[in-house]
Design an enzyme around this catalytic site. Structure first.
Site, PDB file in Angstrom:
ATOM      1  N   CYS A   1      39.003  32.314  38.779  1.00  0.00           N
ATOM      2  CA  CYS A   1      39.370  33.503  37.996  1.00  0.00           C
ATOM      3  C   CYS A   1      40.187  34.506  38.806  1.00  0.00           C
ATOM      4  O   CYS A   1      40.776  35.421  38.238  1.00  0.00           O
ATOM      5  CB  CYS A   1      38.127  34.161  37.425  1.00  0.00           C
ATOM      6  SG  CYS A   1      37.253  33.057  36.326  1.00  0.00           S
TER       7      CYS A   1
ATOM      8  N   HIS B   1      40.264  41.093  35.291  1.00  0.00           N
ATOM      9  CA  HIS B   1      39.959  39.745  34.781  1.00  0.00           C
ATOM     10  C   HIS B   1      39.011  39.868  33.593  1.00  0.00           C
ATOM     11  O   HIS B   1      38.014  40.600  33.655  1.00  0.00           O
ATOM     12  CB  HIS B   1      39.326  38.919  35.903  1.00  0.00           C
ATOM     13  CG  HIS B   1      38.729  37.645  35.430  1.00  0.00           C
ATOM     14  ND1 HIS B   1      39.447  36.712  34.709  1.00  0.00           N
ATOM     15  CD2 HIS B   1      37.469  37.142  35.546  1.00  0.00           C
ATOM     16  CE1 HIS B   1      38.656  35.698  34.409  1.00  0.00           C
ATOM     17  NE2 HIS B   1      37.447  35.930  34.896  1.00  0.00           N
TER      18      HIS B   1
ATOM     19  N   ASN C   1      37.358  34.185  28.111  1.00  0.00           N
ATOM     20  CA  ASN C   1      37.695  34.088  29.528  1.00  0.00           C
ATOM     21  C   ASN C   1      38.597  32.859  29.741  1.00  0.00           C
ATOM     22  O   ASN C   1      38.120  31.734  29.700  1.00  0.00           O
ATOM     23  CB  ASN C   1      36.397  33.970  30.329  1.00  0.00           C
ATOM     24  CG  ASN C   1      36.622  33.865  31.828  1.00  0.00           C
ATOM     25  OD1 ASN C   1      37.752  33.701  32.285  1.00  0.00           O
ATOM     26  ND2 ASN C   1      35.544  33.934  32.586  1.00  0.00           N
TER      27      ASN C   1
END
Ligand code: UT7
Length: 330
Positions: free
Chosen positions: A115, A255, A285
């Site tokens: 990520c 993020h 996500n």
């Protein structure tokens, strides 16, 4: 000569059309729409068709920049693809993407920092630009998380989605672009977020497949705790180092893993809601794609000289924050 900064000069994205909503997930695992929204902020995510690799999205995203900005692909020096879901393990997705978009004068490779992949890729690309070695770098954050998610595991399947975002980085001598970065890693993270099989430690075999070791595993609570503290620490540190107050910062682009983690980071920075750019509600996500997808969705809002903080946290663990001044009005 004035210092060369690496500035983002164009953004693009690609999202698959298929939508996986919370209501769809209710039919697949023991969960419910209200729980998912309250705990994560996610309403739906996009899913790329089976049999198509992540390169498909990366290529579409990169082409959108080349076409919109009328850039000759032969001018591109480098293509970096940040991803944990490459088309294949033993060949770089970036090489294929570069060829498919006609970037035949470029070299490229994949970058695996989960990520934080886009943020770490920004560090790599900006170092090349600042050194004067290269002038046009395409940095793509792309992940097909649906290819590694177990859709019987409610701990992970509610969070992840597929997508790709891309930025073009070029030299700027007027002070726009990347100003500072604070990036860190800690290997204890592999205990809490990983895919166990398919690597050199545990090659895939019938047993590993039977035990679902090829899917992503996450100890959500532990990852959550680390994410909240580390992302906030990094963001606070980058503000302090650059004497930025919460008033100075125009936008936080974090993020998109969980709305509660983003809110906690913003609170620690003293940043008010309308400066916190989010799209987690629509895409979930998407791992390395979240930050460039935000840039693409909010491009028209961003103005030249805006002071932006990027922040990320991911598997590894990997995390950090970056301060940049936005380079253009769209
Ligand atoms: O992007 C890379 C980094 N990843 C992250 O940053 C993700 C970090 N982690 C998270 O976002 C959160 O931990 C999750 C969204 C994964 C889970 O949320 P949570 O608030 O940490 O839930 P929990 O695991 O503490 O579980 C709370 C309760 C449990 O029930 P009991 O024991 O309190 O009765 C779980 O069994 O919620 C239950 N639960 C669910 N209920 C409905 C867990 N998952 C679900 C679900 N639907 N999908």
């Amino acid at each position: 000569m004035k210092k060369i900064h690496a500035s983002i000069t164009a953004v693009g994205s690609y999202l698959p059309e298929q939508v996986l909503s919370n209501n769809d997930l209710e039919k697949m695992v023991d969960t419910n729409n209200e729980w998912i929204i309250t705990r994560t902020g996610i309403k739906e995510r996009r899913i790329l068709n089976k049999g198509i690799g992540v390169s498909f999205m990366a290529i579409q995203a990169a082409k959108s920049i080349l076409e919109n900005k009328n850039i000759n692909p032969l001018e591109i020096d480098m293509v970096i693809v940040a991803t944990i879901t490459p088309d294949m393990h033993a060949t770089a997705t970036a090489a294929y993407v570069a060829s498919e978009i006609g970037a035949n004068n470029a070299f490229g490779y994949d970058l695996n920092a989960a990520c934080s992949g886009f943020l770490f890729g920004m560090s790599t690309a900006s170092a090349y630009i600042e050194s004067g070695r290269y002038k046009k770098i395409l940095l793509i954050g792309a992940d097909k998380m649906s290819s590694i998610v177990d859709y019987t595991d409610r701990n992970t399947c509610i969070i992840f989605g597929d997508g790709a975002g891309v930025v073009l980085l070029e030299p700027n001598q007027q002070g726009m672009g990347v100003q500072d970065e604070y990036l860190r890693t800690n290997g204890i993270g592999r205990n809490f977020l990983r895919i166990e099989s398919g690597g050199s430690q545990m090659p895939t075999n019938l047993e590993t497949v039977k035990n679902k070791k090829h899917f992503i595993y996450q100890d959500g609570q532990n990852v959550f705790k680390h994410a909240v503290s580390k992302m906030a620490d990094a963001s606070e540190e980058i503000m302090k180092r650059n004497s930025l107050t919460n008033i100075d910062v125009n936008y936080l682009i974090a993020h998109q893993a969980n709305k509660r983690i983003i809110d906690a980071t913003a609170t620690r920075m003293g940043i008010v809601d309308d400066k916190v750019l989010m799209n987690i509600e629509s895409y979930g996500n998407t791992t390395a794609a979240t930050i460039p997808l935000i840039l693409s969705d909010y491009e028209s809002k961003l103005k030249k000289e805006d002071k932006i903080i990027f922040a990320a946290f991911g598997a590894g663990f990997t995390w950090g924050a970056m301060y940049l001044k936005w380079g253009y009005n769209s």
